[in-house]
Design a protein around this motif. Structure first.
Motif, PDB file in Angstrom:
ATOM      1  N   HIS A  26      -4.936  47.523  33.915  1.00 31.48           N
ATOM      2  CA  HIS A  26      -5.915  47.833  32.872  1.00 31.48           C
ATOM      3  C   HIS A  26      -5.311  47.754  31.465  1.00 31.48           C
ATOM      4  O   HIS A  26      -5.760  46.964  30.633  1.00 31.48           O
TER       5      HIS A  26
ATOM      6  N   GLY B  44      -7.111  44.562  30.550  1.00 33.79           N
ATOM      7  CA  GLY B  44      -8.316  44.963  29.838  1.00 33.79           C
ATOM      8  C   GLY B  44      -7.970  45.966  28.758  1.00 33.79           C
ATOM      9  O   GLY B  44      -7.033  45.783  27.995  1.00 33.79           O
TER      10      GLY B  44
ATOM     11  N   GLY C  81     -12.955  43.148  32.234  1.00 38.48           N
ATOM     12  CA  GLY C  81     -12.767  44.595  32.248  1.00 38.48           C
ATOM     13  C   GLY C  81     -13.722  45.244  31.269  1.00 38.48           C
ATOM     14  O   GLY C  81     -14.382  44.585  30.477  1.00 38.48           O
ATOM     15  N   ASP C  82     -13.851  46.579  31.379  1.00 37.87           N
ATOM     16  CA  ASP C  82     -14.484  47.376  30.325  1.00 37.87           C
ATOM     17  C   ASP C  82     -15.963  47.025  30.112  1.00 37.87           C
ATOM     18  O   ASP C  82     -16.392  46.838  28.983  1.00 37.87           O
TER      19      ASP C  82
ATOM     20  N   GLY D 273     -11.043  42.391  28.086  1.00 41.41           N
ATOM     21  CA  GLY D 273     -11.775  43.661  28.014  1.00 41.41           C
ATOM     22  C   GLY D 273     -13.048  43.586  27.204  1.00 41.41           C
ATOM     23  O   GLY D 273     -13.467  44.588  26.618  1.00 41.41           O
TER      24      GLY D 273
END
Length: 603
Positions: free
Chosen positions: A475, A517, A297-298, A545
């Motif tokens: 998320h 994340g 993620g991210d 993340g």
């Protein structure tokens, strides 16, 4: 065709290495550094509405070379003369530059109404002339460059260059694949172009020979008024072009798993076609079909010209993560990016760059996404967090329109009277021997919400004889080592809500792995985590993340009992590999070829 693809992928890997080597220079080149804060986009520091146009009184001039490109990207040298000199060099690392060059597209901007795509600071203010380079790419419009004085607080335009043009503004770009949820013989292709009519994907089993075609089942665009607020609807807006999506589908027996499919996307009306890309027909879903997936993620975006663009600071790591995806392409079956995609936060050109950056990966394997706070959150838009402005006014529309995912995902519409959007940003799909569930932590998820009802029904319907593994993603994390406990949006505040509403569903369905994340770190929980106790359920949690954006270092002084590993010092990505009876998750630093952390779950 294949050699061209290999060269392109090699160039990306080389560029990423170059960017890593110049990261320290980038901060000194007008980068945000100490100037910035964790949640601000660097373009927010520029007083765009307050720019004063001094061109009629200025002796400065800008020139560009070259002034046109036949392809879709290239390097431009921007040179200036007549710059008012200072006795001592007023360039200071980590502070807004006195003189700076802004890169604009389209090339005829009203600089008090439109943010630049990116900028670079002039390093030596004692010289009247100088030059710098920018890498630019085709965004369906020409580029131009403006020379400014006055820093960011009181910027004054001294000169504007002539346009730098691309040959074809209707060219189809930013291709990406996604699973459809309709079986292994179907694949969705999405892209953007400057032409609305005739959008089509054509495909076949031989390079250069396309025996079948499929018209787009979706062609959309959107205007500033459909977004939720500034800067997305004001200085950050640019025409998104036409966003097309079509399905490649085969009848049973037409193709076999492992076979290469060659395809192009474009328009039959004007015979304008992309480069040729290819993907491999997946194996049909089944208990013995092994998965090999990269997840994170991210990530955000990166530029290779030392310009300041997006994110919390200059991000070479975003490019390194992309280069590592390229490295594993021959083994990887799918990418899963669980929110906070481009970090455009209302500055739309960053979505163009994100599409360009991931295209070498996303045209080869499905690129499956979820939404994060920086895609979705904005007041009175339907977000779970009523005061959060993390999307910069986008409220999900740019991300959801660009990345159509399997049902029930839909970008929806916005009620102009209330501002509320009717989007659906959750879905599920089967791949190999895994059932994937993608929730949105940015939408309501209490027991009365539509999302909760979907998740409850979906998890209850999992067929373990078909998909022995279940992976759940969102998320914002359900479990996290973080000191952030602020009301509403704090890490621990949201984690408690997720444990209250969603964790019982995971427990009942015996979800194997939950991925999160938002916190820019890698964290691994103990096995069988439930109600903050280890070995009480079936789920292991991982926070992933760490793919590119500034690392989050608000770790608790004493690690929570449920976290067995925390790394807030490195960027990287994870790989998930399964057999019928094992699931192995490996965490890689971007700078390492071998995993630095690995664990295996068994049935």
């Amino acid at each position: 065709k294949e050699s061209k693809t290999i060269i392109m992928l090699f160039k990306i890997a080389v560029i990423a290495a170059i960017v890593a080597s110049v990261a320290s220079v980038a901060l000194a080149d007008g980068g945000v550094g100490p100037l910035g804060t964790r949640n601000a986009h660097p373009l927010e520091y520029i007083n765009i509405r307050g720019i004063e146009d001094l061109r009629q009184r200025s002796a400065a001039a800008l020139s560009v070379s070259p002034d046109s490109f036949s392809g879709n990207e290239g390097w431009v040298t921007v040179s200036w003369t007549g710059l008012p000199v200072t006795d001592t060099n007023q360039f200071v690392v980590g502070k807004a530059p006195k003189y700076w060059v802004g890169a604009y597209s389209p090339s005829n901007p009203n600089v008090t109404e439109t943010a630049p795509v990116k900028y670079r600071g002039v390093k030596d203010t004692t010289k009247a002339s100088g030059s710098m380079q920018f890498r630019i790419f085709n965004m369906r419009a020409a580029w131009a460059f403006g020379l400014f004085t006055g820093g960011f607080d009181s910027p004054q335009l001294l000169a504007m260059s002539s346009p730098v043009k691309f040959e074809n503004y209707e060219y189809p770009l930013q291709g990406r694949l996604a699973l459809t949820g309709e079986g292994h013989l179907s694949m969705r292709v999405s892209w953007v172009s400057g032409y609305e009519v005739g959008a089509t994907v054509r495909f076949g089993v031989q390079s250069g020979r396309y025996s079948q075609s499929s018209a787009a089942d979706s062609t959309v665009t959107y205007g500033a008024s459909e977004l939720c607020g500034a800067p997305a609807s004001t200085v950050g807006f640019r025409d998104p072009g036409w966003l097309h999506s079509a399905k490649i589908s085969f009848a049973p027996g037409q193709v076999k798993p492992g076979q290469t499919i060659y395809y192009q996307f474009g328009s039959t009306t004007i015979e304008n076609w992309s480069d040729e890309f290819n993907y491999t027909v997946p194996q049909p879903v089944g208990p013995t079909v092994r998965a090999d997936v990269i997840a994170f993620g991210d990530m955000g975006i990166g530029y290779v010209d030392q310009s300041t663009d997006t994110g919390h600071h200059i991000e070479p790591e975003s490019l390194l993560t992309t280069a590592n995806m390229v490295k594993w392409l021959n083994e990887t079956q799918m990418i899963v990016h669980i929110g906070d995609l481009s970090y455009a936060r209302g500055y739309a050109a960053d979505w163009e760059r994100f599409g360009e950056q991931i295209q070498p990966v996303a045209t080869r394997v499905p690129y499956m996404v979820g939404v994060g706070n920086h895609e979705r959150d904005y007041p009175k838009s339907g977000s779970r967090y009523p005061t959060a402005t993390d999307s910069g006014g986008e409220c999900g529309l740019p991300a959801e329109a660009r990345f159509p995912m399997p049902a029930p995902w839909q970008s929806g519409s916005r009620d102009p009277s209330t501002g509320m959007r009717s989007d659906v940003a959750w879905y599920s799909f089967d791949h190999a021997n895994v059932h994937w569930v993608m929730m949105s932590t940015e939408h309501p998820f209490d027991t009365d919400s539509p999302q909760y009802k979907f998740l409850e029904a979906d998890l209850a319907a999992v067929d373990r004889s078909r998909t022995p593994w279940v992976i759940f993603t969102g998320h914002r994390p359900m479990y996290i080592d973080s000191t952030n406990d602020t009301p509403s949006t704090g890490d621990q505040t949201v984690a408690e809500a997720l444990r209250k509403y969603i964790e019982p569903l995971l427990f009942k369905a015996e979800v194997d792995l939950a991925l999160w994340g938002h916190h820019h770190s890698f964290q691994q929980s103990c096995p069988g985590l439930f109600a903050t106790e280890c070995n009480k359920g079936k789920t292991t949690h991982a926070v992933i993340g760490m793919a590119g954006m500034g690392l989050t270092t608000n770790i608790e002084h004493k690690r929570p009992n449920y976290m067995v590993f925390v790394d807030d010092e490195h960027y990287g990505y994870s790989r998930i590999q399964t057999t019928e009876t094992t699931l192995t998750m490996s965490y890689y630093h971007n700078s390492e070829d071998q995993p630095v952390r690995q664990f295996t779950l068994s049935h």
